[in-house]
Design a protein around this motif. Structure first.
Motif, PDB file in Angstrom:
ATOM      1  N   PHE A   1     -53.108 -80.003 -16.790  1.00 17.79           N
ATOM      2  CA  PHE A   1     -51.683 -80.331 -16.853  1.00 17.79           C
ATOM      3  C   PHE A   1     -51.350 -81.418 -17.867  1.00 17.79           C
ATOM      4  O   PHE A   1     -50.208 -81.861 -17.925  1.00 17.79           O
ATOM      5  CB  PHE A   1     -51.114 -80.710 -15.477  1.00 17.79           C
ATOM      6  CG  PHE A   1     -51.134 -79.574 -14.488  1.00 17.79           C
ATOM      7  CD1 PHE A   1     -50.081 -78.672 -14.429  1.00 17.79           C
ATOM      8  CD2 PHE A   1     -52.201 -79.414 -13.613  1.00 17.79           C
ATOM      9  CE1 PHE A   1     -50.100 -77.622 -13.525  1.00 17.79           C
ATOM     10  CE2 PHE A   1     -52.230 -78.372 -12.713  1.00 17.79           C
ATOM     11  CZ  PHE A   1     -51.178 -77.469 -12.662  1.00 17.79           C
ATOM     12  N   ALA A   2     -52.294 -81.849 -18.687  1.00 14.00           N
ATOM     13  CA  ALA A   2     -52.023 -82.903 -19.672  1.00 14.00           C
ATOM     14  C   ALA A   2     -50.942 -82.481 -20.665  1.00 14.00           C
ATOM     15  O   ALA A   2     -50.129 -83.303 -21.081  1.00 14.00           O
ATOM     16  CB  ALA A   2     -53.305 -83.285 -20.414  1.00 14.00           C
ATOM     17  N   ARG A   3     -50.903 -81.223 -21.022  1.00  9.43           N
ATOM     18  CA  ARG A   3     -49.908 -80.779 -22.009  1.00  9.43           C
ATOM     19  C   ARG A   3     -48.497 -80.684 -21.445  1.00  9.43           C
ATOM     20  O   ARG A   3     -47.542 -80.473 -22.185  1.00  9.43           O
ATOM     21  CB  ARG A   3     -50.328 -79.477 -22.675  1.00  9.43           C
ATOM     22  CG  ARG A   3     -50.631 -78.336 -21.750  1.00  9.43           C
ATOM     23  CD  ARG A   3     -51.125 -77.151 -22.563  1.00  9.43           C
ATOM     24  NE  ARG A   3     -51.988 -76.298 -21.772  1.00  9.43           N
ATOM     25  CZ  ARG A   3     -52.251 -75.053 -22.064  1.00  9.43           C
ATOM     26  NH1 ARG A   3     -51.725 -74.507 -23.141  1.00  9.43           N
ATOM     27  NH2 ARG A   3     -53.047 -74.342 -21.307  1.00  9.43           N
ATOM     28  N   VAL A   4     -48.351 -80.826 -20.120  1.00 15.15           N
ATOM     29  CA  VAL A   4     -47.025 -80.853 -19.484  1.00 15.15           C
ATOM     30  C   VAL A   4     -46.889 -82.109 -18.631  1.00 15.15           C
ATOM     31  O   VAL A   4     -46.225 -82.123 -17.605  1.00 15.15           O
ATOM     32  CB  VAL A   4     -46.758 -79.575 -18.658  1.00 15.15           C
ATOM     33  CG1 VAL A   4     -46.659 -78.354 -19.558  1.00 15.15           C
ATOM     34  CG2 VAL A   4     -47.821 -79.393 -17.586  1.00 15.15           C
ATOM     35  N   ALA A   5     -47.520 -83.196 -19.072  1.00 15.04           N
ATOM     36  CA  ALA A   5     -47.625 -84.428 -18.291  1.00 15.04           C
ATOM     37  C   ALA A   5     -46.288 -84.996 -17.845  1.00 15.04           C
ATOM     38  O   ALA A   5     -46.176 -85.556 -16.751  1.00 15.04           O
ATOM     39  CB  ALA A   5     -48.398 -85.479 -19.078  1.00 15.04           C
ATOM     40  N   SER A   6     -45.257 -84.860 -18.641  1.00 21.41           N
ATOM     41  CA  SER A   6     -43.960 -85.449 -18.298  1.00 21.41           C
ATOM     42  C   SER A   6     -43.072 -84.514 -17.474  1.00 21.41           C
ATOM     43  O   SER A   6     -41.914 -84.828 -17.217  1.00 21.41           O
ATOM     44  CB  SER A   6     -43.223 -85.870 -19.565  1.00 21.41           C
ATOM     45  OG  SER A   6     -42.935 -84.730 -20.356  1.00 21.41           O
ATOM     46  N   SER A   7     -43.611 -83.396 -17.023  1.00 18.91           N
ATOM     47  CA  SER A   7     -42.839 -82.393 -16.293  1.00 18.91           C
ATOM     48  C   SER A   7     -43.039 -82.500 -14.789  1.00 18.91           C
ATOM     49  O   SER A   7     -44.036 -83.039 -14.315  1.00 18.91           O
ATOM     50  CB  SER A   7     -43.245 -80.988 -16.748  1.00 18.91           C
ATOM     51  OG  SER A   7     -43.018 -80.839 -18.122  1.00 18.91           O
ATOM     52  N   THR A   8     -42.092 -81.932 -14.042  1.00 16.68           N
ATOM     53  CA  THR A   8     -42.174 -81.892 -12.573  1.00 16.68           C
ATOM     54  C   THR A   8     -42.585 -80.515 -12.067  1.00 16.68           C
ATOM     55  O   THR A   8     -42.868 -80.346 -10.880  1.00 16.68           O
ATOM     56  CB  THR A   8     -40.821 -82.263 -11.947  1.00 16.68           C
ATOM     57  OG1 THR A   8     -39.837 -81.317 -12.373  1.00 16.68           O
ATOM     58  CG2 THR A   8     -40.401 -83.667 -12.338  1.00 16.68           C
ATOM     59  N   ALA A   9     -42.609 -79.537 -12.962  1.00 16.13           N
ATOM     60  CA  ALA A   9     -43.029 -78.176 -12.635  1.00 16.13           C
ATOM     61  C   ALA A   9     -43.536 -77.537 -13.920  1.00 16.13           C
ATOM     62  O   ALA A   9     -43.197 -77.991 -15.024  1.00 16.13           O
ATOM     63  CB  ALA A   9     -41.864 -77.372 -12.065  1.00 16.13           C
ATOM     64  N   ALA A  10     -44.358 -76.493 -13.792  1.00 13.11           N
ATOM     65  CA  ALA A  10     -44.877 -75.831 -14.987  1.00 13.11           C
ATOM     66  C   ALA A  10     -45.247 -74.391 -14.680  1.00 13.11           C
ATOM     67  O   ALA A  10     -45.781 -74.099 -13.608  1.00 13.11           O
ATOM     68  CB  ALA A  10     -46.108 -76.565 -15.507  1.00 13.11           C
ATOM     69  N   THR A  11     -44.959 -73.507 -15.624  1.00 15.99           N
ATOM     70  CA  THR A  11     -45.563 -72.187 -15.556  1.00 15.99           C
ATOM     71  C   THR A  11     -46.965 -72.356 -16.112  1.00 15.99           C
ATOM     72  O   THR A  11     -47.184 -73.143 -17.047  1.00 15.99           O
ATOM     73  CB  THR A  11     -44.784 -71.146 -16.388  1.00 15.99           C
ATOM     74  OG1 THR A  11     -44.646 -71.622 -17.720  1.00 15.99           O
ATOM     75  CG2 THR A  11     -43.423 -70.861 -15.773  1.00 15.99           C
ATOM     76  N   VAL A  12     -47.935 -71.668 -15.531  1.00 15.51           N
ATOM     77  CA  VAL A  12     -49.318 -71.834 -15.970  1.00 15.51           C
ATOM     78  C   VAL A  12     -49.937 -70.541 -16.479  1.00 15.51           C
ATOM     79  O   VAL A  12     -50.812 -70.577 -17.331  1.00 15.51           O
ATOM     80  CB  VAL A  12     -50.200 -72.444 -14.857  1.00 15.51           C
ATOM     81  CG1 VAL A  12     -49.712 -73.842 -14.501  1.00 15.51           C
ATOM     82  CG2 VAL A  12     -50.270 -71.580 -13.622  1.00 15.51           C
ATOM     83  N   ALA A  13     -49.501 -69.405 -15.957  1.00 16.34           N
ATOM     84  CA  ALA A  13     -50.095 -68.135 -16.364  1.00 16.34           C
ATOM     85  C   ALA A  13     -49.076 -67.019 -16.238  1.00 16.34           C
ATOM     86  O   ALA A  13     -48.192 -67.052 -15.389  1.00 16.34           O
ATOM     87  CB  ALA A  13     -51.309 -67.813 -15.499  1.00 16.34           C
ATOM     88  N   GLU A  14     -49.220 -66.053 -17.116  1.00 16.71           N
ATOM     89  CA  GLU A  14     -48.426 -64.837 -17.038  1.00 16.71           C
ATOM     90  C   GLU A  14     -49.394 -63.669 -16.986  1.00 16.71           C
ATOM     91  O   GLU A  14     -50.312 -63.580 -17.794  1.00 16.71           O
ATOM     92  CB  GLU A  14     -47.529 -64.716 -18.265  1.00 16.71           C
ATOM     93  CG  GLU A  14     -46.748 -63.420 -18.296  1.00 16.71           C
ATOM     94  CD  GLU A  14     -45.941 -63.267 -19.563  1.00 16.71           C
ATOM     95  OE1 GLU A  14     -46.174 -62.297 -20.307  1.00 16.71           O
ATOM     96  OE2 GLU A  14     -45.072 -64.124 -19.798  1.00 16.71           O
ATOM     97  N   LEU A  15     -49.179 -62.805 -16.037  1.00 12.59           N
ATOM     98  CA  LEU A  15     -49.971 -61.593 -15.917  1.00 12.59           C
ATOM     99  C   LEU A  15     -49.036 -60.435 -16.216  1.00 12.59           C
ATOM    100  O   LEU A  15     -47.949 -60.346 -15.641  1.00 12.59           O
ATOM    101  CB  LEU A  15     -50.554 -61.482 -14.511  1.00 12.59           C
ATOM    102  CG  LEU A  15     -51.483 -62.653 -14.185  1.00 12.59           C
ATOM    103  CD1 LEU A  15     -51.275 -63.147 -12.781  1.00 12.59           C
ATOM    104  CD2 LEU A  15     -52.912 -62.257 -14.424  1.00 12.59           C
TER     105      LEU A  15
END
Length: 177
Positions: free
Chosen positions: A129-143
Motif C-alpha cells: 500500500f505504499a503507492r497509495v499511502a495517503s489514501s483511505t481506500a484503494a482498488t488493488v486488483a481487477e479480474l
C-alpha cells in the motif's frame, strides 16, 4: 501484472495489518469485491461482497475477517471462485477500505499492511500500500475475462479518499490505462 496463461479459477485475496497502538481505537480494514456485468463493465456493480456477506451464488465469500488486525499473518481473506461465476459477469474489482470510526486514517498511518493475491500456492500479486499511502481506500486488483472466456488478473492499484459506502460505488469506474 498481466493475465496468467490458461485463465484463473479460484483466487484468494489476503490482507494483514498491525493492530493499533495501545489505548488507541482499533484499525479496521476490509476487503471488498464488486462484480460487473458484460453489459455494464464500468457502471454500477451487480453486487458487492464484504465482511459478513457473500455473493448470491456463493462464488465470492469471506473466509476470514478481523476488526482489529490482531492475529498471526493474514487476518482477513476472501475467496473468489471465478470458474463458477456466470458468463454474464465480465469483471470483478477488489479493493481495501479503512473504516474511519476512530478519526481519519490513511494507509501510511497503519503499519505492516500487506495484500496478497494467490491461486493455490502461486503468488499472483503482493503489495504493501505504499503507492497509495495517503489514501483511505484503494482498488488493488481487477479480474476480467479475456477473449477466450478465461479470467486474468490485472494490477489495479489506485487510491481513493472516501468512506466505505461511497467506495463501493466508485471503485469500479476506474479504467486501466
Amino acid at each position: 501484472m498481466n493475465g496468467v496463461s490458461g485463465g484463473l479459477a479460484k483466487v484468494e485475496v489476503k490482507l494483514k495489518w498491525d493492530p493499533s497502538p495501545w489505548g488507541q481505537p482499533p484499525h479496521h480494514l476490509d476487503i471488498i469485491a464488486a462484480t460487473y456485468s458484460v453489459d455494464d463493465l464500468y457502471g454500477r456493480p451487480v453486487y458487492v461482497v464484504h465482511f459478513d456477506s457473500r455473493s448470491p451464488d456463493g462464488t465470492i465469500n469471506m473466509s476470514r475477517h478481523s476488526q482489529t488486525g490482531q492475529g498471526f499473518g493474514f487476518v482477513e481473506a476472501m475467496t473468489l471462485e471465478l470458474d463458477r461465476l456466470a458468463a454474464s459477469f465480465a469483471r470483478v474489482v477488489v479493493g481495501v477500505v479503512i473504516h474511519q470510526t476512530g478519526g481519519p486514517l490513511t494507509f501510511a498511518e497503519i503499519t505492516n499492511t500487506e495484500v496478497l493475491v494467490t491461486e493455490g500456492y502461486r503468488k499472483l500479486m503482493d503489495d504493501d500500500f505504499a503507492r497509495v499511502a495517503s489514501s483511505t481506500a484503494a482498488t488493488v486488483a481487477e479480474l476480467s475475462r479475456n477473449g477466450s472466456g478465461g479470467w486474468e488478473l490485472h494490477d489495479a492499484f489506485q487510491g481513493f479518499d472516501t468512506d466505505p459506502v461511497a467506495f463501493t460505488q466508485e471503485m469500479g469506474g476506474v479504467r486501466r490505462p
